[in-house]
Design an enzyme around this catalytic site. Structure first.
Site, short mmCIF file in Angstrom:
data_model
loop_
_atom_site.label_atom_id
_atom_site.label_comp_id
_atom_site.label_asym_id
_atom_site.label_seq_id
_atom_site.Cartn_x
_atom_site.Cartn_y
_atom_site.Cartn_z
N SER A 144 0.87 -1.18 0.00
CA SER A 144 0.00 0.00 0.00
C SER A 144 0.90 1.22 0.00
O SER A 144 2.06 1.16 0.43
CB SER A 144 -0.89 0.00 1.25
N TYR A 155 -1.75 -1.16 10.26
CA TYR A 155 -1.82 -1.49 8.83
C TYR A 155 -0.54 -1.05 8.12
O TYR A 155 0.05 -1.80 7.35
CB TYR A 155 -3.04 -0.81 8.22
N LYS A 159 2.42 -3.19 6.04
CA LYS A 159 2.73 -2.92 4.64
C LYS A 159 4.17 -2.43 4.46
O LYS A 159 4.81 -2.72 3.44
CB LYS A 159 1.74 -1.90 4.08
#
Length: 279
Positions: A144, A155, A159
């Protein structure tokens, strides 16, 4: 990797979103595709729709956080098609806890289990096979833009780790003279249902942290709905594989943010954030 006709691709998280966008692009390029997902009903409906359009596809139910599921996915792929030429480690989940210290250990276990260890399991199960085949092959890891920026919390941490892992594998493959190549996909907002991924959260990770105060799920869903179409991302992935391009950046509006972070690192500055595009 230019000749894709009849080549075999495996996509995790393939039933919807970016995974389905990749599947559609690959099918239109003449590839045979193994669709894998943890959501059984949607997996079978997507598979049926693609078959109805003439695609040669095969469905395998799998939870990528479980090494044994990914090993079974590899076995099913090889028993069905006899080879694997493209692996898209695409399955991903999101837990919106903020601030970071309010994330539960279940949040961490779930997100890292899917977003990072799911990719590790894919690499472990498939890459030795791809090297042994001694043919052109390609891996795409879905990270991402959050993995290249500051402020992504749980998150973003998953990533960021995925970007570093992918960069390392690229150097190992090239330095070792192996034929497979690898790309890391770092999209911004895409029109997917990742905000509703809690529907697939396993019961073993039931202890979820709170969503950020004042955060509107409806507003977030509207923002994602205005994002890039998944098929456009699939087409970008296909082009990057043809060009053997490592970084796949689908949202040029984030270039300023990436430059901002890099400049801060080089200058030894403390982290700061720029406003998000369109904010």
């Amino acid at each position: 990797m230019d000749d894709l006709e009849n080549k075999v691709a495996v996509i995790t998280g393939a039933a919807s979103g970016i995974g389905r966008g990749m599947a559609e692009a690959f099918v239109d390029a003449g590839m045979r595709v193994v669709l894998s997902d943890v959501e059984e009903a949607v997996l079978h409906s997507t598979t049926a729709e693609l078959r109805d359009g003439g695609a040669d596809v095969h469905a395998v139910l799998a939870d990528v956080s479980k090494a044994e599921d990914v090993a079974s996915l590899a076995e099913s792929t090889l028993s069905t098609y006899g080879a694997v030429h493209v692996l898209c480690n695409n399955a991903g989940v999101f837990a919106g806890t903020k601030p970071s210290w309010k994330s539960t250990l279940d949040d961490w276990a779930w997100v890292l289990g899917v977003n990072l260890m799911g990719v590790v399991h894919g690499i472990h199960a498939f890459l030795p096979v791809m090297i042994e085949q001694d043919e052109e092959a390609h891996i795409v890891n879905t990270a991402s833009v959050a993995g290249l920026m500051t402020g992504g919390s749980l998150y973003g941490a998953s990533k960021s780790a995925l970007v570093t892992l992918s960069e390392t594998i690229h150097l190992e493959l090239v330095g070792g003279g192996f034929k497979p190549r690898i790309s890391v996909l770092c999209p911004g907002l895409v029109d997917t249902n990742i905000l509703d991924c809690r529907r697939n959260r396993p019961a073993r990770f039931a202890d979820a942290g709170p969503w950020p105060e004042g955060w509107s799920m409806d507003a977030a869903r509207r923002a994602f709905a205005l994002g890039l179409a998944p098929r456009a991302v699939g087409d970008a992935v296909l082009q990057a594989m043809r060009e053997e391009r490592f970084y796949i950046l689908t949202h040029p509006e984030f270039t300023e943010h990436l430059t901002h972070r890099t400049t801060q690192i080089v200058n030894g500055d403390n982290p700061t954030l720029l406003p998000m595009p369109g904010a």
